[in-house]
Design an enzyme around this catalytic site. Structure first.
Site, PDB file in Angstrom:
ATOM      1  N   LYS A   1       6.195  -5.642   2.238  1.00 35.53           N
ATOM      2  CA  LYS A   1       5.226  -4.642   1.812  1.00 35.53           C
ATOM      3  C   LYS A   1       5.780  -3.254   2.008  1.00 35.53           C
ATOM      4  O   LYS A   1       6.349  -3.015   3.068  1.00 35.53           O
ATOM      5  CB  LYS A   1       3.959  -4.833   2.660  1.00 35.53           C
TER       6      LYS A   1
ATOM      7  N   GLU B   1      13.212  -9.124  11.433  1.00 38.82           N
ATOM      8  CA  GLU B   1      11.756  -9.152  11.653  1.00 38.82           C
ATOM      9  C   GLU B   1      11.152 -10.448  11.110  1.00 38.82           C
ATOM     10  O   GLU B   1      10.322 -11.080  11.740  1.00 38.82           O
ATOM     11  CB  GLU B   1      11.091  -7.968  10.928  1.00 38.82           C
TER      12      GLU B   1
ATOM     13  N   TYR C   1      -4.067  -5.467  -6.318  1.00 34.33           N
ATOM     14  CA  TYR C   1      -5.340  -4.964  -6.832  1.00 34.33           C
ATOM     15  C   TYR C   1      -5.454  -5.187  -8.338  1.00 34.33           C
ATOM     16  O   TYR C   1      -6.519  -4.994  -8.906  1.00 34.33           O
ATOM     17  CB  TYR C   1      -5.479  -3.473  -6.494  1.00 34.33           C
TER      18      TYR C   1
ATOM     19  N   ARG D   1      -5.901   3.969   2.766  1.00 31.43           N
ATOM     20  CA  ARG D   1      -6.494   4.647   3.931  1.00 31.43           C
ATOM     21  C   ARG D   1      -7.730   5.446   3.520  1.00 31.43           C
ATOM     22  O   ARG D   1      -8.639   5.636   4.319  1.00 31.43           O
ATOM     23  CB  ARG D   1      -5.436   5.512   4.623  1.00 31.43           C
TER      24      ARG D   1
ATOM     25  N   LYS E   1       7.025  -4.911   7.026  1.00 29.13           N
ATOM     26  CA  LYS E   1       6.096  -3.888   6.554  1.00 29.13           C
ATOM     27  C   LYS E   1       6.679  -2.519   6.876  1.00 29.13           C
ATOM     28  O   LYS E   1       6.942  -2.207   8.030  1.00 29.13           O
ATOM     29  CB  LYS E   1       4.731  -4.059   7.218  1.00 29.13           C
TER      30      LYS E   1
ATOM     31  N   LYS F   1       2.979   6.172  11.485  1.00 23.59           N
ATOM     32  CA  LYS F   1       3.087   4.823  12.049  1.00 23.59           C
ATOM     33  C   LYS F   1       4.541   4.388  12.225  1.00 23.59           C
ATOM     34  O   LYS F   1       4.845   3.205  12.269  1.00 23.59           O
ATOM     35  CB  LYS F   1       2.315   3.845  11.146  1.00 23.59           C
TER      36      LYS F   1
ATOM     37  N   SER G   1      -1.728  -0.096  -2.516  1.00 27.35           N
ATOM     38  CA  SER G   1      -2.677   0.812  -3.153  1.00 27.35           C
ATOM     39  C   SER G   1      -2.013   1.943  -3.927  1.00 27.35           C
ATOM     40  O   SER G   1      -2.464   2.306  -5.015  1.00 27.35           O
ATOM     41  CB  SER G   1      -3.616   1.379  -2.088  1.00 27.35           C
TER      42      SER G   1
HETATM   43  C1  PBG Z   1      -3.557  -1.739   7.973  1.00 33.45           C
HETATM   44  C2  PBG Z   1      -3.108  -2.002   6.588  1.00 33.45           C
HETATM   45  C3  PBG Z   1      -2.627  -1.056   5.676  1.00 33.45           C
HETATM   46  C4  PBG Z   1      -2.473  -1.716   4.472  1.00 33.45           C
HETATM   47  C5  PBG Z   1      -2.829  -3.045   4.679  1.00 33.45           C
HETATM   48  N1  PBG Z   1      -3.222  -3.205   5.996  1.00 33.45           N
HETATM   49  C6  PBG Z   1      -2.411   0.393   5.807  1.00 33.45           C
HETATM   50  C7  PBG Z   1      -1.519   0.897   6.869  1.00 33.45           C
HETATM   51  O1  PBG Z   1      -0.723   0.169   7.467  1.00 33.45           O
HETATM   52  O2  PBG Z   1      -1.633   2.077   7.157  1.00 33.45           O
HETATM   53  C8  PBG Z   1      -2.024  -1.046   3.213  1.00 33.45           C
HETATM   54  C9  PBG Z   1      -2.424  -1.700   1.947  1.00 33.45           C
HETATM   55  C10 PBG Z   1      -2.346  -0.844   0.733  1.00 33.45           C
HETATM   56  O3  PBG Z   1      -1.886   0.305   0.746  1.00 33.45           O
HETATM   57  O4  PBG Z   1      -2.778  -1.336  -0.311  1.00 33.45           O
HETATM   58  N2  PBG Z   1      -2.902  -2.311   9.009  1.00 33.45           N
END
Ligand code: PBG
Length: 328
Positions: free
Chosen positions: A254, A239, A319, A206, A196, A223, A280
């Site tokens: 992701k 990982e 989505y 968010r 990720k 992050k 998203s």
């Molecule tokens: C939170 C999480 C996130 C997403 C899935 N789980 C956001 C982040 O890590 O800040 C993102 C999913 C998306 O953008 O559709 N741990």
């Protein structure tokens, strides 16, 4: 002599094209992310995700039945937590009667065979919008992993089939697996967000959960100390292999489209199913371009999900799942 071999013969018409097509999209490819909120009769559109909604439990039930009837058999649950229930340690995440725990039961009651996966991470519950506990301005790893294990157990007890840790703490898959085994949840699976990346494509998500990191002194602004640097490839393999060794049943890359090189590399390297999360921001980009009339929504959507599968995705969290399946 040349060309006896004319590649265009296999493209002459749709019948021959469909006969030799390598990648076919079906409803079985998809995992549907769902956003849940408190309340009754709530179906709120997310501003930066047109035609995507947060549902209260009563309407979640309806939505899940609709998905099932469309042939979509797996959901990934996220909850929007009221601000007054947020703290540094995500205490509310462990509430046996919390929104996530009730959402799991709601889906299972409405549709017993629907596969329920749950997001395991602190950020929707964190007053700072981070996926870990903060001490002295730093995200502490092992304390966070212990809470994620408790959270996973709580989801398993509520009836989740899979937990999906999305936090990127080191060693959390092992901590979670051990906790589940010790309590007898030997059949609860783990889908690990293993590669990720720290991505700007998560912005609309968010917004959906009101979970962005807060702008506050001594709180990390992003992050990047836990999610991966998007410049890195080899690290993604490491990982992912570590998560499999620790007990992940399914691994994930992701975001999706910008990372298809990583998807293919991981698909070639591992022997467990590979999931890809079309996130998203990817959804928002296409919706926006289509609203402006600049892109053909359905055509681009199909091209994108097909590319994700062609790259090596066994599972696509998207989505667009419902839109795609309606089009098939
Ligand atoms: C939170 C999480 C996130 C997403 C899935 N789980 C956001 C982040 O890590 O800040 C993102 C999913 C998306 O953008 O559709 N741990």
């Amino acid at each position: 002599m040349y060309p006896y071999r004319r590649n265009r013969r296999l493209r002459t018409n749709e019948s021959i094209r469909s006969l030799v097509r390598e990648t076919i999209i079906t409803p079985n490819d998809f995992l549907v992310p769902l956003f849940v909120v408190e309340g009754k009769n709530v179906k709120e559109e997310i501003a930066s995700m047109p035609n995507y909604f947060r549902y209260s439990l009563d309407l979640l039930e309806k939505e899940v039945k609709e998905l099932w009837n469309l042939g979509l058999k797996s959901v990934l649950l996220f909850v929007k937590v009221p601000d007054n229930l947020k703290d540094n340690k995500g205490t509310e995440a462990l509430n046996p009667n919390g929104l996530m725990q009730r959402a799991i039961k709601t889906v299972k009651n409405a549709c017993p065979d629907m596969l329920v996966m749950t997001d395991v991470a602190l950020d929707p519950y964190s007053s700072y919008g981070h996926d870990g506990i903060i001490q002295n301005g730093l995200i502490v790893n092992d304390e966070t992993a212990n809470i994620l294990a408790e959270m996973s157990l709580s989801h398993a007890k509520a009836g989740a089939d899979f937990v999906a840790p999305s936090d990127m703490m080191d060693g959390r898959i092992l901590t979670i697996r051990e906790a589940l085994e010790e309590e007898g949840y030997i059949n609860t699976g783990i889908m690990s967000y293993s590669a990720k990346y720290a991505s700007a494509f998560y912005g609309p998500f968010r917004d959906a959960l009101d979970s962005a990191p807060v702008d506050m002194k001594d709180i990390p602004k992003d992050k990047k100390t836990y999610q991966m640097d998007y410049a890195n490839r080899i690290e993604a393999i490491r990982e992912t292999e570590m998560d499999i060794d620790e007990g992940a049943d399914i691994v994930m890359v992701k975001p999706g489209l910008c990372y298809l090189d990583i998807v293919r590399e991981i698909k070639n390297a591992v022997d467990v199913p590979v999931a890809v999360y079309q996130v998203s921001g990817e959804y928002a980009m296409l919706k926006a371009a289509a609203e402006k009339g600049w892109l053909d929504h359905d055509a681009v959507m199909m091209e994108q999900v097909t590319a994700i599968k062609r790259a090596g995705a066994d599972i696509i969290a998207s989505y667009f799942a419902k839109d795609v399946v309606k089009l098939l």
